[in-house]
Design an enzyme around this catalytic site. Structure first.
Site, PDB file in Angstrom:
ATOM      1  N   HIS A 117      -2.506   7.414   7.430  1.00 45.02           N
ATOM      2  CA  HIS A 117      -1.533   8.324   6.795  1.00 45.02           C
ATOM      3  C   HIS A 117      -2.214   9.633   6.366  1.00 45.02           C
ATOM      4  CE1 HIS A 117       2.273   6.191   6.500  1.00 45.02           C
ATOM      5  NE2 HIS A 117       1.696   5.112   5.997  1.00 45.02           N
ATOM      6  N   GLY A 125       0.846  -1.198   0.000  1.00 47.67           N
ATOM      7  CA  GLY A 125       0.000   0.000   0.000  1.00 47.67           C
ATOM      8  C   GLY A 125       0.872   1.235   0.000  1.00 47.67           C
ATOM      9  N   CYS A 136       5.778  -0.330   7.579  1.00 50.79           N
ATOM     10  CA  CYS A 136       5.465   0.910   6.864  1.00 50.79           C
ATOM     11  C   CYS A 136       6.705   1.338   6.091  1.00 50.79           C
ATOM     12  CB  CYS A 136       5.070   2.002   7.860  1.00 50.79           C
ATOM     13  SG  CYS A 136       4.639   3.568   7.072  1.00 50.79           S
ATOM     14  N   LEU A 137       6.499   1.696   4.824  1.00 54.32           N
ATOM     15  CA  LEU A 137       7.635   2.115   3.988  1.00 54.32           C
ATOM     16  C   LEU A 137       8.245   3.420   4.494  1.00 54.32           C
ATOM     17  CD1 LEU A 137       6.039   1.211   0.534  1.00 54.32           C
ATOM     18  CD2 LEU A 137       7.683  -0.133   1.868  1.00 54.32           C
ATOM     19  N   HIS A 169      -4.536   1.369   7.878  1.00 53.68           N
ATOM     20  CA  HIS A 169      -3.164   1.880   8.006  1.00 53.68           C
ATOM     21  C   HIS A 169      -2.966   3.058   7.034  1.00 53.68           C
ATOM     22  CE1 HIS A 169       1.394   1.124   8.141  1.00 53.68           C
ATOM     23  NE2 HIS A 169       1.248   1.911   7.085  1.00 53.68           N
ATOM     24  N   GLU A 170      -3.415   2.864   5.777  1.00 51.98           N
ATOM     25  CA  GLU A 170      -3.217   3.926   4.765  1.00 51.98           C
ATOM     26  C   GLU A 170      -4.092   5.145   5.081  1.00 51.98           C
ATOM     27  OE1 GLU A 170      -0.752   3.625   2.939  1.00 51.98           O
ATOM     28  OE2 GLU A 170      -0.446   1.478   3.226  1.00 51.98           O
ATOM     29  N   GLN A 222       3.055   9.990   1.445  1.00 48.72           N
ATOM     30  CA  GLN A 222       4.361   9.333   1.627  1.00 48.72           C
ATOM     31  C   GLN A 222       5.347   9.703   0.518  1.00 48.72           C
ATOM     32  OE1 GLN A 222       2.345   5.300   2.406  1.00 48.72           O
ATOM     33  NE2 GLN A 222       4.214   5.135   3.591  1.00 48.72           N
TER      34      GLN A 222
HETATM   35  O1  K1U Z   1       4.013   2.280   4.033  1.00 50.77           O
HETATM   36  C1  K1U Z   1       2.924   1.786   3.800  1.00 50.77           C
HETATM   37  O2  K1U Z   1       1.899   2.355   4.130  1.00 50.77           O
HETATM   38  C2  K1U Z   1       2.881   0.451   3.113  1.00 50.77           C
HETATM   39  C3  K1U Z   1       2.822  -0.743   4.047  1.00 50.77           C
HETATM   40  C4  K1U Z   1       1.388  -1.221   4.120  1.00 50.77           C
HETATM   41  C5  K1U Z   1       1.020  -2.127   5.250  1.00 50.77           C
HETATM   42  C6  K1U Z   1       1.728  -3.280   5.527  1.00 50.77           C
HETATM   43  C7  K1U Z   1       1.333  -4.104   6.558  1.00 50.77           C
HETATM   44  C8  K1U Z   1       0.234  -3.784   7.300  1.00 50.77           C
HETATM   45  C9  K1U Z   1      -0.461  -2.643   7.033  1.00 50.77           C
HETATM   46  C10 K1U Z   1      -0.083  -1.816   5.999  1.00 50.77           C
HETATM   47  C11 K1U Z   1       3.733  -1.814   3.475  1.00 50.77           C
HETATM   48  O3  K1U Z   1       3.537  -2.267   2.394  1.00 50.77           O
HETATM   49  S1  K1U Z   1       5.064  -2.360   4.448  1.00 50.77           S
HETATM   50  C12 K1U Z   1       5.803  -3.638   3.439  1.00 50.77           C
HETATM   51  C13 K1U Z   1       5.011  -4.901   3.406  1.00 50.77           C
HETATM   52  O4  K1U Z   1       4.111  -5.089   4.190  1.00 50.77           O
HETATM   53  C14 K1U Z   1       5.310  -5.933   2.389  1.00 50.77           C
HETATM   54  C15 K1U Z   1       6.374  -5.811   1.522  1.00 50.77           C
HETATM   55  C16 K1U Z   1       6.624  -6.790   0.567  1.00 50.77           C
HETATM   56  C17 K1U Z   1       5.828  -7.902   0.496  1.00 50.77           C
HETATM   57  C18 K1U Z   1       4.774  -8.050   1.361  1.00 50.77           C
HETATM   58  C19 K1U Z   1       4.511  -7.067   2.301  1.00 50.77           C
HETATM   59 ZN    ZN Z   2       2.571   3.249   6.120  1.00 54.46          ZN
END
Ligand code: K1U
Ligand code: ZN
Length: 194
Positions: free
Chosen positions: A163, A62, A117-118, A159-160, A67
Site C-alpha cells: 500500500h 491491518g 483488502c478493506l 500487503h500493507e 487507505q
Molecule cells: O486493507 C487492508 O490492508 C487490511 C487487510 C489486511 C490483510 C488481510 C489478509 C491478508 C493480507 C492482508 C484486511 O484486514 S482484509 C479483512 C480481513 O482479513 C479480516 C477481517 C476480519 C477478521 C479477520 C480477517
Molecule cells: Zn489492503
C-alpha cells in the site's frame, strides 16, 4: 502529581479518537507512493490511534495510512489470538504500529495466502509472497525495532507495505481478475448510493 482535566469538555474526549472513512478502488490516492515520516510525535500517535479504531471497526487485521487518505509511511496491525486453551474467550488485543517500515531481508521460498483488502471490499484471492521477511521500523514510541515475520504476520506486513508503494493485492492478479474486482466494487458502491 495529578493533572486537572476539568477544562476538557465531553466533545474533546470524543474527538480524541475517530473512525475514518476507508478509501476504496478506484480512488486515485490509493495509487500514490507514501512519504516517509519525520518524527513520531503526539500528532502521529493520534493518527495511529484513529487508524487502529478504523481497522477494528471495519473489521480488518491491518491498515495503511494511505487507505484513510494520508499518504505517509505508517501501518497499524492486530493479528489477535484467543488465549491458549480458551477457544470461547474474547481475543486479546495486540496492536502493532509500524512507522517508515523497511524489509531488510526476504526468504526465497514463497507462501500462498487468500488475501482480502478493506480498499477492495468483498474480493478475496490467492497471492504468493516471500514466506518470511526481516523488518526494520519505528514503533509507537519512535524507537527503532528489527524483527522477523512469518505466517500471517509476514503476509500482512508485505500487503500493507505494498500500500505504501501504491500497490494493491489485486495488482498481483491477472488484468482480467483485477478489472473484474474493480468493476464489482464500483457496482456495489453505486447500488449502495441508490
Ligand atoms: O486493507 C487492508 O490492508 C487490511 C487487510 C489486511 C490483510 C488481510 C489478509 C491478508 C493480507 C492482508 C484486511 O484486514 S482484509 C479483512 C480481513 O482479513 C479480516 C477481517 C476480519 C477478521 C479477520 C480477517
Ligand atoms: Zn489492503
Amino acid at each position: 502529581m495529578r493533572y486537572n482535566l476539568d477544562f476538557l469538555r465531553f466533545g474533546d474526549y470524543i474527538a480524541a479518537m475517530a473512525i475514518r472513512e476507508i478509501l476504496t478502488v478506484p480512488h486515485p490516492v490509493l495509487k500514490e507512493v507514501s512519504k516517509p515520516v519525520d518524527t513520531v510525535d503526539d500528532a502521529l500517535r493520534a493518527l495511529m490511534d484513529d487508524m487502529l479504531e478504523t481497522m477494528y471497526d471495519a473489521p480488518g487485521i491491518g491498515l495503511a495510512a494511505v487507505q484513510i487518505g494520508e499518504p505517509i509511511r505508517v501501518i497499524v496491525m492486530d493479528l489477535q489470538e484467543r488465549p491458549e486453551g480458551e477457544p470461547e474467550a474474547e481475543p486479546v488485543k495486540q496492536p502493532r504500529y509500524f512507522v517508515n517500515p523497511e524489509i531488510v531481508w526476504k526468504s526465497e521460498d514463497l507462501a500462498p495466502y487468500e488475501e482480502g483488502c478493506l480498499s477492495v471490499p468483498e474480493i478475496y484471492d490467492e497471492v504468493m509472497r516471500p514466506a518470511r521477511v526481516r523488518l526494520r521500523y519505528l514503533n509507537y514510541q519512535g524507537e527503532q525495532v528489527e524483527e522477523e515475520a512469518d505466517g500471517l504476520f509476514a503476509t500482512c506486513i508485505q500487503h500493507e507495505m505494498d500500500h505504501l508503494e501504491g500497490v494493491l493485492f489485486i495488482d498481483h492478479l491477472s488484468k482480467l481478475k483485477r478489472d473484474r474486482a474493480v468493476a464489482k466494487v464500483k457496482k456495489a458502491k453505486k447500488n449502495e448510493a441508490a
